[in-house]
Write a protein that holds these residues in place. Structure first.
Motif, PDB file in Angstrom:
ATOM      1  N   ARG A 264       0.832  -1.204   0.000  1.00  0.00           N
ATOM      2  CA  ARG A 264       0.000   0.000   0.000  1.00  0.00           C
ATOM      3  C   ARG A 264       0.867   1.253   0.000  1.00  0.00           C
ATOM      4  N   ARG A 265       2.117   1.095   0.455  1.00  0.00           N
ATOM      5  CA  ARG A 265       3.056   2.235   0.444  1.00  0.00           C
ATOM      6  C   ARG A 265       4.436   1.718   0.065  1.00  0.00           C
ATOM      7  N   VAL A 266       5.151   2.523  -0.730  1.00  0.00           N
ATOM      8  CA  VAL A 266       6.547   2.243  -1.081  1.00  0.00           C
ATOM      9  C   VAL A 266       7.390   3.406  -0.560  1.00  0.00           C
ATOM     10  N   ILE A 267       8.460   3.071   0.137  1.00  0.00           N
ATOM     11  CA  ILE A 267       9.401   4.100   0.590  1.00  0.00           C
ATOM     12  C   ILE A 267      10.752   3.794  -0.062  1.00  0.00           C
ATOM     13  N   GLY A 268      11.223   4.711  -0.891  1.00  0.00           N
ATOM     14  CA  GLY A 268      12.486   4.499  -1.599  1.00  0.00           C
ATOM     15  C   GLY A 268      13.673   4.548  -0.647  1.00  0.00           C
ATOM     16  N   ILE A 269      14.586   3.579  -0.789  1.00  0.00           N
ATOM     17  CA  ILE A 269      15.837   3.573  -0.013  1.00  0.00           C
ATOM     18  C   ILE A 269      17.011   3.322  -0.967  1.00  0.00           C
ATOM     19  N   HIS A 270      18.243   3.350  -0.454  1.00  0.00           N
ATOM     20  CA  HIS A 270      19.460   3.088  -1.249  1.00  0.00           C
ATOM     21  C   HIS A 270      19.511   3.945  -2.509  1.00  0.00           C
ATOM     22  N   TRP A 271      19.275   5.250  -2.325  1.00  0.00           N
ATOM     23  CA  TRP A 271      19.377   6.213  -3.430  1.00  0.00           C
ATOM     24  C   TRP A 271      20.446   7.256  -3.123  1.00  0.00           C
ATOM     25  N   ASP A 272      20.937   7.253  -1.885  1.00  0.00           N
ATOM     26  CA  ASP A 272      21.853   8.307  -1.444  1.00  0.00           C
ATOM     27  C   ASP A 272      23.303   7.971  -1.784  1.00  0.00           C
ATOM     28  N   ASP A 273      24.111   9.012  -1.940  1.00  0.00           N
ATOM     29  CA  ASP A 273      25.548   8.863  -2.181  1.00  0.00           C
ATOM     30  C   ASP A 273      26.203   8.437  -0.873  1.00  0.00           C
ATOM     31  N   PHE A 274      26.560   7.137  -0.804  1.00  0.00           N
ATOM     32  CA  PHE A 274      27.075   6.586   0.460  1.00  0.00           C
ATOM     33  C   PHE A 274      28.572   6.805   0.635  1.00  0.00           C
ATOM     34  N   THR A 275      29.173   7.648  -0.227  1.00  0.00           N
ATOM     35  CA  THR A 275      30.573   8.028  -0.002  1.00  0.00           C
ATOM     36  C   THR A 275      30.654   9.344   0.773  1.00  0.00           C
ATOM     37  N   ARG A 276      29.506   9.881   1.146  1.00  0.00           N
ATOM     38  CA  ARG A 276      29.471  11.114   1.948  1.00  0.00           C
ATOM     39  C   ARG A 276      28.988  10.783   3.349  1.00  0.00           C
ATOM     40  N   PRO A 277      29.549  11.493   4.346  1.00  0.00           N
ATOM     41  CA  PRO A 277      29.191  11.146   5.728  1.00  0.00           C
ATOM     42  C   PRO A 277      27.714  11.397   6.032  1.00  0.00           C
ATOM     43  N   LEU A 278      27.228  10.645   6.983  1.00  0.00           N
ATOM     44  CA  LEU A 278      25.807  10.693   7.331  1.00  0.00           C
ATOM     45  C   LEU A 278      25.432  11.962   8.103  1.00  0.00           C
ATOM     46  N   ASP A 279      26.427  12.707   8.589  1.00  0.00           N
ATOM     47  CA  ASP A 279      26.072  13.956   9.276  1.00  0.00           C
ATOM     48  C   ASP A 279      25.940  15.124   8.304  1.00  0.00           C
ATOM     49  N   GLU A 280      26.127  14.853   6.986  1.00  0.00           N
ATOM     50  CA  GLU A 280      25.794  15.848   5.964  1.00  0.00           C
ATOM     51  C   GLU A 280      24.455  15.440   5.352  1.00  0.00           C
ATOM     52  N   PRO A 281      23.713  16.421   4.797  1.00  0.00           N
ATOM     53  CA  PRO A 281      22.425  16.059   4.190  1.00  0.00           C
ATOM     54  C   PRO A 281      22.614  15.004   3.094  1.00  0.00           C
ATOM     55  N   LEU A 282      21.678  14.058   3.013  1.00  0.00           N
ATOM     56  CA  LEU A 282      21.759  13.035   1.970  1.00  0.00           C
ATOM     57  C   LEU A 282      21.575  13.679   0.600  1.00  0.00           C
ATOM     58  N   VAL A 283      22.392  13.237  -0.351  1.00  0.00           N
ATOM     59  CA  VAL A 283      22.209  13.655  -1.744  1.00  0.00           C
ATOM     60  C   VAL A 283      22.138  12.388  -2.595  1.00  0.00           C
ATOM     61  N   PRO A 284      21.503  12.476  -3.774  1.00  0.00           N
ATOM     62  CA  PRO A 284      21.413  11.278  -4.625  1.00  0.00           C
ATOM     63  C   PRO A 284      22.791  10.795  -5.088  1.00  0.00           C
ATOM     64  N   LEU A 285      22.848   9.553  -5.490  1.00  0.00           N
ATOM     65  CA  LEU A 285      24.063   8.967  -6.065  1.00  0.00           C
ATOM     66  C   LEU A 285      24.573   9.834  -7.221  1.00  0.00           C
ATOM     67  N   SER A 286      25.878   9.789  -7.411  1.00  0.00           N
ATOM     68  CA  SER A 286      26.494  10.533  -8.513  1.00  0.00           C
ATOM     69  C   SER A 286      25.906  10.105  -9.849  1.00  0.00           C
ATOM     70  N   GLY A 287      25.805  11.086 -10.757  1.00  0.00           N
ATOM     71  CA  GLY A 287      25.373  10.805 -12.116  1.00  0.00           C
ATOM     72  C   GLY A 287      26.307   9.870 -12.859  1.00  0.00           C
ATOM     73  N   LEU A 288      27.518   9.685 -12.344  1.00  0.00           N
ATOM     74  CA  LEU A 288      28.436   8.717 -12.958  1.00  0.00           C
ATOM     75  C   LEU A 288      27.982   7.286 -12.696  1.00  0.00           C
ATOM     76  N   LEU A 289      27.219   7.095 -11.633  1.00  0.00           N
ATOM     77  CA  LEU A 289      26.830   5.743 -11.228  1.00  0.00           C
ATOM     78  C   LEU A 289      25.380   5.405 -11.571  1.00  0.00           C
ATOM     79  N   ASP A 290      24.527   6.405 -11.540  1.00  0.00           N
ATOM     80  CA  ASP A 290      23.101   6.119 -11.635  1.00  0.00           C
ATOM     81  C   ASP A 290      22.364   7.398 -12.025  1.00  0.00           C
TER      82      ASP A 290
END
Ligand code: ZN
Length: 325
Positions: A264-290
């Motif tokens: 009934r609901r989908v929550i997107g995960i594993h979209w963030d650039d995981f080479t950046r620390p978690l205490d910075e705002p999440l940003v999407p994966l680099s355009g080089l990868l996805d």
């Protein structure tokens, strides 16, 4: 000769600049702000889920807390590519504190790539949890020195109870990128190369709690028919890589994971650039990868067509995953 040398000199300057530029070229989250779930009112009680980047998710009902993956170190891109990596004790500790995780019943690892499994034994050590996962995940825990009685190896489908949670691991397929596949066959002693964290088999994780059902699909892969007959009201849906595939693949993934369980609901995960620390705002994966925007737009369109609610979650936000459903 002189010309060639000066050309190479220019290239040596231009190539890293171009790469750095391309690495930071990524879609904006602005068009998707309205999809982010708000935090649950602090004065209310009940099951809370906190997204902590990649497919790290904290499930906490006030009595029992479980963590999927538990990846907090997030080493930078250059180190991940060119050097050896190991859990960052300080980052793990400060993340556990910030998320108010002081005790965990289990750390359930969806597969053994470093962006899922690397910190799991350290997190277990700090919180009293057992690590649940494949033989490869067990070898990551053994390499760290976690006691054998704190390691639960899963082979095939298995269900465990933790408090009021019923947790079922169902073998699935990893997103087909072909990198670092295979198994970790002996205890993995860090530091090691990122590619030494071999996949070791992937799991879908089905969580049942007081009659409510949730599914975590940590990587955007599937086995046709594998989830048929299962129920999950909320699906935490792995995204990484989907934007690089043809529409047919995204279609099949959605059908086999989301439609199959009657979400009934989908929550997107594993979209963030995981080479950046978690205490910075999440940003999407680099355009080089996805191309994360392609995936989000696809999710939004499919969800609308099937009357499913699509949402995103910000890091550190304590959510009621069933709010408004
Ligand atoms: Zn992976």
């Amino acid at each position: 000769m002189k010309r060639i040398l000066s050309f190479l000199a220019v290239l040596a300057v231009v190539a890293p600049t171009w790469l750095a530029y391309r690495w930071n070229d990524r879609p904006s989250l602005d068009p998707y702000r309205t999809y982010f779930l708000a935090s649950a009112p602090a004065e209310t009680r009940g099951l809370r889920v906190t997204f902590l980047g990649v497919s790290t998710l904290l499930f906490d009902d006030g009595e029992t807390a479980l963590l999927i993956d538990g990846f907090f170190s997030r080493p930078g891109v250059l180190r991940s590519l060119a050097a050896r990596i190991e859990p960052d004790v300080e980052r793990v500790q400060s993340s556990l504190e910030r998320a108010a995780i002081d005790r965990l019943a289990a750390v359930v690892v969806v597969h053994s790539h470093y962006d899922h499994a690397m910190d799991s034994p350290l997190v277990a050590e700090r919180t009293g949890a057992v690590v649940v996962g494949s033989e490869s995940t067990a070898n990551i825990a053994r390499g760290w020195g976690l006691d054998e009685e704190r390691i639960r190896v899963v082979a095939g489908e298995s269900t465990e109870r933790f408090g009021r949670f019923r947790v079922t691991l169902i073998p699935t397929a990893h997103f087909p990128h072909g990198m670092a596949m295979g198994e970790i066959r002996k205890p993995l002693v860090t530091p090691v190369r990122a590619t030494d964290y071999k996949e070791g088999g992937s799991y879908s994780v089905l969580l049942e709690h007081d009659g409510k059902t949730m599914l975590v699909q940590g990587s955007a892969g599937f086995v046709p028919g594998r989830l048929r007959g299962r129920r999950a009201d909320v699906v935490f849906l792995g995204t990484a890589g989907l934007g690089t595939r043809e529409e047919d693949y995204r279609d099949a993934y959605w059908r086999e994971v989301v439609t199959a369980v009657g979400a009934r609901r989908v929550i997107g995960i594993h979209w963030d650039d995981f080479t950046r620390p978690l205490d910075e705002p999440l940003v999407p994966l680099s355009g080089l990868l996805d191309d994360v925007a392609v995936s989000f737009d696809f999710f939004i369109a499919r969800a609308a067509a099937e009357k499913i609610d699509f949402k995103l979650a910000g890091a550190w936000t304590k959510l009621d995953p069933f709010a408004g459903l």
